[in-house]
Design an enzyme around this catalytic site. Sequence first.
Site, PDB file in Angstrom:
ATOM      1  N   LYS A 157       7.832 -10.624  10.416  1.00  0.00           N
ATOM      2  CA  LYS A 157       7.367 -11.358   9.234  1.00  0.00           C
ATOM      3  C   LYS A 157       8.367 -11.124   8.135  1.00  0.00           C
ATOM      4  O   LYS A 157       8.971 -10.052   8.093  1.00  0.00           O
ATOM      5  CB  LYS A 157       5.975 -10.874   8.797  1.00  0.00           C
ATOM      6  CG  LYS A 157       4.864 -11.038   9.816  1.00  0.00           C
ATOM      7  CD  LYS A 157       4.306 -12.440   9.843  1.00  0.00           C
ATOM      8  CE  LYS A 157       3.289 -12.595  10.971  1.00  0.00           C
ATOM      9  NZ  LYS A 157       2.663 -13.899  11.051  1.00  0.00           N
ATOM     10  N   LYS A 183       7.592 -10.897  19.376  1.00  0.00           N
ATOM     11  CA  LYS A 183       7.080 -12.274  19.486  1.00  0.00           C
ATOM     12  C   LYS A 183       7.602 -13.134  18.344  1.00  0.00           C
ATOM     13  O   LYS A 183       7.580 -12.718  17.185  1.00  0.00           O
ATOM     14  CB  LYS A 183       5.551 -12.220  19.427  1.00  0.00           C
ATOM     15  CG  LYS A 183       4.863 -13.540  19.530  1.00  0.00           C
ATOM     16  CD  LYS A 183       3.363 -13.346  19.329  1.00  0.00           C
ATOM     17  CE  LYS A 183       2.683 -14.569  18.784  1.00  0.00           C
ATOM     18  NZ  LYS A 183       3.311 -15.214  17.648  1.00  0.00           N
ATOM     19  N   ASP A 185       7.215 -16.243  15.716  1.00  0.00           N
ATOM     20  CA  ASP A 185       6.038 -16.856  15.103  1.00  0.00           C
ATOM     21  C   ASP A 185       5.922 -18.302  15.585  1.00  0.00           C
ATOM     22  O   ASP A 185       6.884 -18.885  16.086  1.00  0.00           O
ATOM     23  CB  ASP A 185       6.089 -16.733  13.576  1.00  0.00           C
ATOM     24  CG  ASP A 185       4.762 -16.190  13.056  1.00  0.00           C
ATOM     25  OD1 ASP A 185       3.718 -16.696  13.533  1.00  0.00           O
ATOM     26  OD2 ASP A 185       4.754 -15.277  12.234  1.00  0.00           O
ATOM     27  N   GLU A 186       4.735 -18.873  15.428  1.00  0.00           N
ATOM     28  CA  GLU A 186       4.481 -20.201  15.994  1.00  0.00           C
ATOM     29  C   GLU A 186       5.330 -21.297  15.360  1.00  0.00           C
ATOM     30  O   GLU A 186       5.599 -22.318  15.984  1.00  0.00           O
ATOM     31  CB  GLU A 186       2.990 -20.546  15.892  1.00  0.00           C
ATOM     32  CG  GLU A 186       2.423 -20.715  14.487  1.00  0.00           C
ATOM     33  CD  GLU A 186       2.116 -19.397  13.781  1.00  0.00           C
ATOM     34  OE1 GLU A 186       2.268 -18.338  14.413  1.00  0.00           O
ATOM     35  OE2 GLU A 186       1.747 -19.441  12.591  1.00  0.00           O
ATOM     36  N   HIS A 275       0.663 -19.615  22.643  1.00  0.00           N
ATOM     37  CA  HIS A 275       0.156 -19.513  21.269  1.00  0.00           C
ATOM     38  C   HIS A 275      -0.709 -20.745  21.037  1.00  0.00           C
ATOM     39  O   HIS A 275      -0.324 -21.848  21.402  1.00  0.00           O
ATOM     40  CB  HIS A 275       1.323 -19.457  20.285  1.00  0.00           C
ATOM     41  CG  HIS A 275       0.891 -19.010  18.912  1.00  0.00           C
ATOM     42  ND1 HIS A 275       0.096 -19.790  18.108  1.00  0.00           N
ATOM     43  CD2 HIS A 275       1.127 -17.871  18.228  1.00  0.00           C
ATOM     44  CE1 HIS A 275      -0.132 -19.129  16.974  1.00  0.00           C
ATOM     45  NE2 HIS A 275       0.470 -17.963  17.028  1.00  0.00           N
ATOM     46  N   LYS A 315      -8.088 -11.586  10.658  1.00  0.00           N
ATOM     47  CA  LYS A 315      -8.109 -12.542   9.548  1.00  0.00           C
ATOM     48  C   LYS A 315      -8.550 -13.943   9.981  1.00  0.00           C
ATOM     49  O   LYS A 315      -8.809 -14.794   9.135  1.00  0.00           O
ATOM     50  CB  LYS A 315      -6.711 -12.621   8.921  1.00  0.00           C
ATOM     51  CG  LYS A 315      -5.668 -13.258   9.823  1.00  0.00           C
ATOM     52  CD  LYS A 315      -4.274 -13.309   9.208  1.00  0.00           C
ATOM     53  CE  LYS A 315      -3.318 -14.046  10.120  1.00  0.00           C
ATOM     54  NZ  LYS A 315      -1.928 -13.985   9.725  1.00  0.00           N
ATOM     55  N   GLY A 360      -4.117 -10.485  11.680  1.00  0.00           N
ATOM     56  CA  GLY A 360      -4.714  -9.582  10.690  1.00  0.00           C
ATOM     57  C   GLY A 360      -4.992  -8.190  11.212  1.00  0.00           C
ATOM     58  O   GLY A 360      -5.804  -7.461  10.638  1.00  0.00           O
TER      59      GLY A 360
HETATM   60  C1  CAP Z   1      -0.413 -13.035  13.412  1.00  0.00           C
HETATM   61  C2  CAP Z   1       0.161 -14.397  13.664  1.00  0.00           C
HETATM   62  C3  CAP Z   1      -0.466 -15.156  14.844  1.00  0.00           C
HETATM   63  C4  CAP Z   1      -1.970 -15.357  14.773  1.00  0.00           C
HETATM   64  C5  CAP Z   1      -2.462 -16.500  15.619  1.00  0.00           C
HETATM   65  C6  CAP Z   1       0.059 -15.274  12.442  1.00  0.00           C
HETATM   66  O1  CAP Z   1       0.251 -12.363  12.402  1.00  0.00           O
HETATM   67  O2  CAP Z   1       1.513 -14.285  13.940  1.00  0.00           O
HETATM   68  O3  CAP Z   1       0.153 -16.392  14.868  1.00  0.00           O
HETATM   69  O4  CAP Z   1      -2.602 -14.195  15.201  1.00  0.00           O
HETATM   70  O5  CAP Z   1      -3.844 -16.589  15.603  1.00  0.00           O
HETATM   71  O6  CAP Z   1       1.001 -16.050  12.241  1.00  0.00           O
HETATM   72  O7  CAP Z   1      -0.954 -15.249  11.787  1.00  0.00           O
HETATM   73  P1  CAP Z   1      -0.357 -11.052  11.746  1.00  0.00           P
HETATM   74  P2  CAP Z   1      -4.724 -16.397  16.919  1.00  0.00           P
HETATM   75  O8  CAP Z   1      -0.386  -9.986  12.804  1.00  0.00           O
HETATM   76  O9  CAP Z   1       0.600 -10.703  10.612  1.00  0.00           O
HETATM   77  O10 CAP Z   1      -1.705 -11.402  11.211  1.00  0.00           O
HETATM   78  O11 CAP Z   1      -4.271 -15.128  17.569  1.00  0.00           O
HETATM   79  O12 CAP Z   1      -6.128 -16.331  16.415  1.00  0.00           O
HETATM   80  O13 CAP Z   1      -4.455 -17.578  17.751  1.00  0.00           O
HETATM   81 MG    MG Z   2       1.891 -16.389  14.005  1.00  0.00          MG
END
Ligand code: CAP
Ligand code: MG
Length: 436
Positions: A157, A183, A185-186, A275, A315, A360
């Site tokens: 991040k 990983k 990010d999306e 994802h 979160k 989160g």
């Molecule tokens: C988490 C994360 C993931 C989410 C996806 C984000 O970051 O990288 O993409 O967890 O949601 O971008 O929020 P943090 P889910 O660890 O900083 O929160 O797993 O519910 O599909």
């Molecule tokens: Mg993410």
Amino acid sequence: MVKEKIEWYHDFIDRKYSPKKDDLIALYYFDKSEEVSVDDTIGRLASESSIGTWTTLETLDNRIYDMRGRAFWNDEHLNLVKIAYPLILWEQDNVPQLMSGIAGNIFGMKAIKNLRLIDATLPLEYIKGSKGPYMGVEAIQKIFKKKEGPLLACVPKPKVGLTVEQHCEIAWDFWSAGGDLVKDDENLTSQSFNIFEKRVEQMAKTRDKAENETGEMKDALINVTAETYEMENRVKVIHDHGFKYFMVDVVTTGFASVQTLRNLVDDLDMAIHAHRAMHATFTKHYTHGISMYFLAKLMRLIGVDNIHIGTVVGKLDSPKEDVLDMRDLLLNQEISEDKGRRLAQSWGNLKPTLPVASGGLHPGVLPEVLTVYGTTDMILQVGGGIHGHPEGTYSGTKATVQAIDAWREGISLEEKAKSHSELQKALEKWGYLKPV
Ligand code: CAP
Ligand code: MG
């Protein structure tokens, strides 16, 4: 003059019908509009999702009539209906085609205000045509040579904006402090500040260094999300750099793309991290859309090796019962029916998919997540909860590993923190916060 019958929706209701072993059965929740009755509604659902249209047809014959969907059970109080579809309606290993039927035009019908596809039992005869995961849970041993999970993943991040050098510095800190999977990010793909090929190249060098330094296997979930042919190229680039995993945003790219990528991995000996970004556009409200549960089912069917299913405490919305249902769906071979929530499902020989808890998370909540999941066959993903550590990514990773160790050892985080300053500092910052 006798007026000709205009429509035949009630032909699609048969409460005496007992479904055949090979029928595909869908379970829906519906809210009807005022102008129609319950039977008008469920007849419409079974009709438009199988062979029917708004009126009677001169082109219909007995053979085709027999292929109709049949609403065979409904609950007037709970607004639930089950529809049985003969297997012949469905093309094996074609998830887009399945969804064009059971999640297609019916969602747009005027007579139906809200509609939710809760689940569908996919008969073994249908499943036979699908590959399922290439590795699934086996990735823990096969890729990481570990006896058991959980695997620890971490997303650098800020989400996007990091250069390749910054991204790899974070990867190094995480891997060298004991993490398994870095990983993407999306929404990180190949932007000007972080070009895909350059990222893969540098990440491979960093991984090699981390493996040498730690003696542990390291891998990455590098995001290939793009146009389909471009994704195929990107998977090959990742493969050529020795990674065993890649990541794809399975909802934004779509079922067909995920199937295409799945067809690549047998030859490449790789695993797919799914994802689910965008899923909440249709999963979040319980009276409309498609359940996350069914999306997870389709993803195991197609054959992703990991998929995000929620944290309960993090979160993002993820009610405990939903997470546990999905955990069981992904890890077990036989699933029993639970009225209104899920249908029975046998997975035959399809391998399990590893569930991922993410969103989160930070050291203070990890024991709770692990206890809720009740299994080590899973991946914990921690982003902000690592890079937000007062001493940065390296200490944040240490604190996260210490929290997982405390859970394994059956001791409290406070106890563990007495001799582990990284965990102590994480608890001072976040405590047991459940982010909203
Ligand atoms: C988490 C994360 C993931 C989410 C996806 C984000 O970051 O990288 O993409 O967890 O949601 O971008 O929020 P943090 P889910 O660890 O900083 O929160 O797993 O519910 O599909
Ligand atoms: Mg993410």
